[in-house]
Design an enzyme around this catalytic site. Structure first.
Site, PDB file in Angstrom:
ATOM      1  N   ARG A   1       3.393   5.915  -5.731  1.00 15.73           N
ATOM      2  CA  ARG A   1       3.132   6.045  -7.172  1.00 15.73           C
ATOM      3  C   ARG A   1       2.063   7.102  -7.439  1.00 15.73           C
ATOM      4  NH1 ARG A   1       1.549   1.021  -8.360  1.00 15.73           N
ATOM      5  NH2 ARG A   1      -0.679   1.502  -8.370  1.00 15.73           N
TER       6      ARG A   1
ATOM      7  N   LYS B   1      -6.435   3.090   6.761  1.00 19.98           N
ATOM      8  CA  LYS B   1      -7.591   2.449   7.383  1.00 19.98           C
ATOM      9  C   LYS B   1      -7.200   1.005   7.730  1.00 19.98           C
ATOM     10  CE  LYS B   1      -8.201  -0.237   3.814  1.00 19.98           C
ATOM     11  NZ  LYS B   1      -7.958  -1.682   4.001  1.00 19.98           N
TER      12      LYS B   1
ATOM     13  N   ARG C   1      11.467  -0.596   9.654  1.00 25.81           N
ATOM     14  CA  ARG C   1      12.274  -1.183  10.717  1.00 25.81           C
ATOM     15  C   ARG C   1      13.471  -1.939  10.159  1.00 25.81           C
ATOM     16  NH1 ARG C   1       6.957  -3.019  14.182  1.00 25.81           N
ATOM     17  NH2 ARG C   1       6.744  -1.063  15.340  1.00 25.81           N
TER      18      ARG C   1
ATOM     19  N   HIS D   1      -0.756   1.320  14.182  1.00 26.03           N
ATOM     20  CA  HIS D   1      -1.280   2.637  13.805  1.00 26.03           C
ATOM     21  C   HIS D   1      -1.261   3.617  14.966  1.00 26.03           C
ATOM     22  CE1 HIS D   1      -3.666   1.345   9.954  1.00 26.03           C
ATOM     23  NE2 HIS D   1      -2.382   1.081   9.878  1.00 26.03           N
TER      24      HIS D   1
ATOM     25  N   ASP E   1      -9.642  -5.251   7.135  1.00 22.69           N
ATOM     26  CA  ASP E   1      -8.939  -5.091   5.856  1.00 22.69           C
ATOM     27  C   ASP E   1      -9.887  -4.724   4.719  1.00 22.69           C
ATOM     28  OD1 ASP E   1      -6.217  -5.418   4.543  1.00 22.69           O
ATOM     29  OD2 ASP E   1      -7.487  -6.636   3.245  1.00 22.69           O
TER      30      ASP E   1
ATOM     31  N   ILE F   1       0.828  -1.200   0.000  1.00 19.81           N
ATOM     32  CA  ILE F   1       0.000   0.000   0.000  1.00 19.81           C
ATOM     33  C   ILE F   1       0.866   1.256   0.000  1.00 19.81           C
ATOM     34  CG2 ILE F   1      -0.249   0.233   2.502  1.00 19.81           C
ATOM     35  CD1 ILE F   1      -3.061   0.682  -0.073  1.00 19.81           C
ATOM     36  N   ALA F   2       2.032   1.194   0.642  1.00 24.78           N
ATOM     37  CA  ALA F   2       2.945   2.332   0.636  1.00 24.78           C
ATOM     38  C   ALA F   2       3.463   2.592  -0.778  1.00 24.78           C
ATOM     39  CB  ALA F   2       4.106   2.082   1.586  1.00 24.78           C
TER      40      ALA F   2
END
Length: 335
Positions: free
Chosen positions: A21, A97, A37, A79, A178, A15-16
């Site tokens: 993009r 989310k 990390r 989160h 999810d 998702i990052a």
């Protein structure tokens, strides 16, 4: 031209990468830092997306003086802590989310944003999609008459891995947080908070929900039937009906660029929008708009809505029989 909004991305998962993009499509946005990390993963992500600085921790992104907004793309379980540090470091936050693991954590995060006077928004990008804004306008204009029902599904077959974020309890895995959150958020956007929540589902071997079906009831008589699944593909469509007609949103409804309005004895009417990218661009632009206007929360994804959606998800999880390490005694028992 407005000064560029400088982003720091926390975590380097799929998702990052999608968000990086999408930001590249916006000339007044720039990713200046990324943190993981694992420093090698951060460096690889930075090289792929032409990001100047890579860090081997999440905290360093929040403490980077050139970062205006931190985008939190960690698993759900991280989160609260990651967003908290960013807010306490004086940064605005766009948090993936579900905003947190449960409603209690969501309230904590909102209180922190309010205390520190910093912008916070859940990355429910569907709510910023121009098509979904148009859908809300159609309902407000009475195009469907009085709204009576929402039916939405979202699901796919996920490869089972007990250590993956989708199935690991300590990462707050499961279908509800999810994919189920999209149908629930859609229902909330169109019908508001429900008066009753009924849920059933199936559990993965790890104890998280592999699938869940929800029936939401409203005092005025409206209903929402919602399904999310990691156990198999679903139509991924949505239908919204009223006393005078209904709207069909084709797959994938959360990212759709068209809908069809139906009225009895009339030809269907198609409404289309041109989307930039897959749709994440609009949540980024909403963050920029709110910051330039001096807002602490977005009217498109307000804090109260994020908390209310988490309350529904809490109630559904409790009925399906899913508890996370982050849950306090009694979380989700109402509804």
């Amino acid at each position: 031209m407005q000064p560029r909004l400088r982003w720091g991305i926390v975590a380097t998962g799929n998702i990052a990468g999608v968000f990086a993009r999408e930001l590249a499509l916006l000339p007044d946005h720039e990713v200046v830092a990324v943190g993981s990390r694992n420093l090698d993963r951060a460096k690889a992500f930075a090289q792929e997306w032409d990001i100047r600085r890579a860090y081997g921790s999440y905290t360093e992104v929040a403490e980077d003086p050139e970062v205006d907004v931190v985008y939190v793309a960690t698993p759900h379980s991280d989160h609260l802590g990651t967003a908290r540090h960013a807010l306490e470091s004086g940064k605005a936050v766009l948090c993936e989310k579900a905003l947190t693991v449960n409603a209690a954590e969501a309230r904590q995060l909102v209180d922190l944003a309010r205390k520190h006077g910093r912008f916070l928004m859940e990355a429910m990008w569907m709510r910023c999609n121009p098509l979904h804004l148009r859908l809300r306008e159609l309902l407000d204009a009475g195009t469907l008459g009085e709204p009576r029902s929402v039916h939405a599904t979202l699901g796919f077959l996920a490869d089972y891995d007990p250590d993956d974020r989708l199935f690991a309890p300590h990462l707050a895995g499961g279908s509800l947080l999810d994919v189920g959150i999209y149908p629930v958020s859609l229902a909330h956007h169109l019908l508001g908070a429900p008066d009753t929540v009924r849920a059933t589902g199936t559990l993965a071997p790890t104890g998280v929900d592999a699938s869940a079906g929800l029936l939401l009831g409203y005092a005025g008589g409206a209903v929402a039937t919602l399904t999310g699944s990691l156990a198999g593909p679903l139509p991924n469509t949505a239908y919204v009906s009223g006393t005078e007609g209904w709207v069909e949103i084709p797959a994938d409804f959360q990212a759709a660029d068209r809908l069809v309005v139906h009225h009895p004895d009339k030809e269907p009417e198609e409404v289309t929008v041109d989307l930039l990218g897959v749709g994440y661009t609009y949540e980024a632009e909403e963050v920029a708009r709110c910051l330039r206007a001096g807002l602490l929360e977005s009217p498109l994804v307000p804090w109260a809505d994020s908390i209310a959606v988490m309350e529904v998800l809490d109630a559904a999880r409790a009925q399906v029989g899913v508890r996370y390490p982050n849950d306090a005694p009694g979380d989700g028992d109402s509804g």
